[in-house]
Design a protein around this motif. Sequence first.
Motif, PDB file in Angstrom:
ATOM      1  N   PHE A   1     -11.045   0.870   5.985  1.00  0.00           N
ATOM      2  CA  PHE A   1     -10.484  -0.175   5.110  1.00  0.00           C
ATOM      3  C   PHE A   1      -9.046   0.150   4.698  1.00  0.00           C
ATOM      4  O   PHE A   1      -8.202  -0.743   4.602  1.00  0.00           O
ATOM      5  CB  PHE A   1     -11.393  -0.436   3.903  1.00  0.00           C
ATOM      6  N   THR A  42      -6.944  -0.889   7.609  1.00  0.00           N
ATOM      7  CA  THR A  42      -6.836  -2.353   7.666  1.00  0.00           C
ATOM      8  C   THR A  42      -5.690  -2.824   6.777  1.00  0.00           C
ATOM      9  O   THR A  42      -4.853  -3.641   7.189  1.00  0.00           O
ATOM     10  CB  THR A  42      -8.147  -3.018   7.166  1.00  0.00           C
ATOM     11  N   GLN A  43      -5.654  -2.298   5.564  1.00  0.00           N
ATOM     12  CA  GLN A  43      -4.597  -2.703   4.630  1.00  0.00           C
ATOM     13  C   GLN A  43      -3.222  -2.253   5.117  1.00  0.00           C
ATOM     14  O   GLN A  43      -2.274  -3.037   5.151  1.00  0.00           O
ATOM     15  CB  GLN A  43      -4.877  -2.100   3.239  1.00  0.00           C
ATOM     16  N   THR A  44      -3.134  -1.002   5.511  1.00  0.00           N
ATOM     17  CA  THR A  44      -1.841  -0.433   5.906  1.00  0.00           C
ATOM     18  C   THR A  44      -1.277  -1.140   7.137  1.00  0.00           C
ATOM     19  O   THR A  44      -0.078  -1.458   7.168  1.00  0.00           O
ATOM     20  CB  THR A  44      -2.016   1.078   6.181  1.00  0.00           C
ATOM     21  N   THR A  49      -1.949  -4.210   8.139  1.00  0.00           N
ATOM     22  CA  THR A  49      -1.565  -5.574   7.756  1.00  0.00           C
ATOM     23  C   THR A  49      -0.193  -5.567   7.085  1.00  0.00           C
ATOM     24  O   THR A  49       0.674  -6.394   7.386  1.00  0.00           O
ATOM     25  CB  THR A  49      -2.625  -6.176   6.801  1.00  0.00           C
ATOM     26  N   ASP A  65     -11.109  -3.271  10.340  1.00  0.00           N
ATOM     27  CA  ASP A  65     -11.872  -4.125   9.427  1.00  0.00           C
ATOM     28  C   ASP A  65     -13.317  -4.271   9.929  1.00  0.00           C
ATOM     29  O   ASP A  65     -14.288  -4.065   9.194  1.00  0.00           O
ATOM     30  CB  ASP A  65     -11.182  -5.494   9.379  1.00  0.00           C
TER      31      ASP A  65
END
Lengths: 136, 136, 136, 136
Positions: free
Chosen positions: D30, D33-35, D37, D67
């Motif tokens: 997760f 996924t953030q990094t 994006t 993700d």
Amino acid sequence: MSLAGSMLQSSPTQPHINKAALEACITACFDCTQTCTSCADACLAEQQREMLLRCIRLDLDCADICDTTGKLLSRQVAFDSTLARVMLQTCALACRICGAECEQHGRRGMEHCRICAEACRRCEEACNQLLAVLVV
Amino acid sequence: MSLAGSMLQSSPTQPHINKAALEACITACFDCTQTCTSCADACLAEQQREMLLRCIRLDLDCADICDTTGKLLSRQVAFDSTLARVMLQTCALACRICGAECEQHGRRGMEHCRICAEACRRCEEACNQLLAVLVV
Amino acid sequence: MSLAGSMLQSSPTQPHINKAALEACITACFDCTQTCTSCADACLAEQQREMLLRCIRLDLDCADICDTTGKLLSRQVAFDSTLARVMLQTCALACRICGAECEQHGRRGMEHCRICAEACRRCEEACNQLLAVLVV
Amino acid sequence: MSLAGSMLQSSPTQPHINKAALEACITACFDCTQTCTSCADACLAEQQREMLLRCIRLDLDCADICDTTGKLLSRQVAFDSTLARVMLQTCALACRICGAECEQHGRRGMEHCRICAEACRRCEEACNQLLAVLVV
């Protein structure tokens, strides 16, 4: 500083809104995505599944909505405040409804629902705090 | 009948809302997810990328939002009309904003933007038609 | 031509691989995302839920994997054949395992499982056909 | 303990594999996924966008794959080790390819790429450590 915070700091596009509130909301959204995905699975494994149908369904919706909100907020290029506002309101609502459902089961001893309810509450608050500083 | 329609037909939980409008909206959401994902990529490859920054960003947001809306609408168990309503409004707005941006570039000859604008318009309309028959 | 096909046609980056196989695979991936999402929900509403636990779980995994594969294949810029290959293999496997599970329940009269098994089979085949023409 | 760890602890389905490795991998997925994006968005805003095209594309793929992997690993009901194994291998590969691309730009002073490369490396390692203890 969180990973989300470091990424915001190093982006060429600096957000016009409060960076601390934005960082907190992004982190809360991804946390809630994970927690709701886990909670749906844990509920599925419980004996009283009939009673948990609504919880499973709301967990799945809330996971998808938090995921989408976390990604939208991670993007700073051509940030559209109007779209961000309605997405944040939708996310706050999803977290409120899902959190309330989880809380009931948490009170009856389901620990995964109790933890998930907390994650939903934190995400709802983070969305509302970002909404409060978001200028449209 | 579409795949989404056959799945609705065979679910033990029959939707309380107009099944044709629901089916059309689910299909339009997944179509728009694909089209926006493709359009972001095609815009990235164009020479005039500076001009397309906003389009790329909105395509990414719109793809995520349509995906989440299509999944939420595919679930009939413990359907929450209030949450569905705000999600549909958010999706209609995302499609409107993204579709308007794409349309501009489509008029200047970018075929992928023209096709994507159409998919956004269809999805916006499908959301609005479902909202019109959704009883909260 | 499908929407995915029109988008491929209009992209400035023309794929080095067979466009018909690529188009068919993208469409099959998004169809399977929808069908698996619906099937997990329909299974949740069935009386024999205990028997359907594995089906629900695989539906959720397969929906996520097909969604990711459909998006990856929709991107043509700097296409990485090695990554596409392993993603396609993963997607074909997810569809095979999920399709086999659904098929069992479909044979016992669960129509949503029967339709979902078909969508999984089509997606598995589309992945394998694309793998056959994908040069790494 | 992380949120993912508390959720694993409280699930009625206890994983057959090392819980610490599973928890670490879910969290790393997760985070990545953030990094990714954020990094795709930051790259889009950079002047040298031509040079960053491959990075943007890989960031988008890697975000989707992480993700999906994070969600699959969050589910313990009817855990399929064969599917988990190929998904983890795909995720490790995506993180390796994306991390290597980001690292190059990080060395040339792009801080968001440097942070993202680190998140990719951590996720790749976490996938490999989980693969090492995953019995099929």
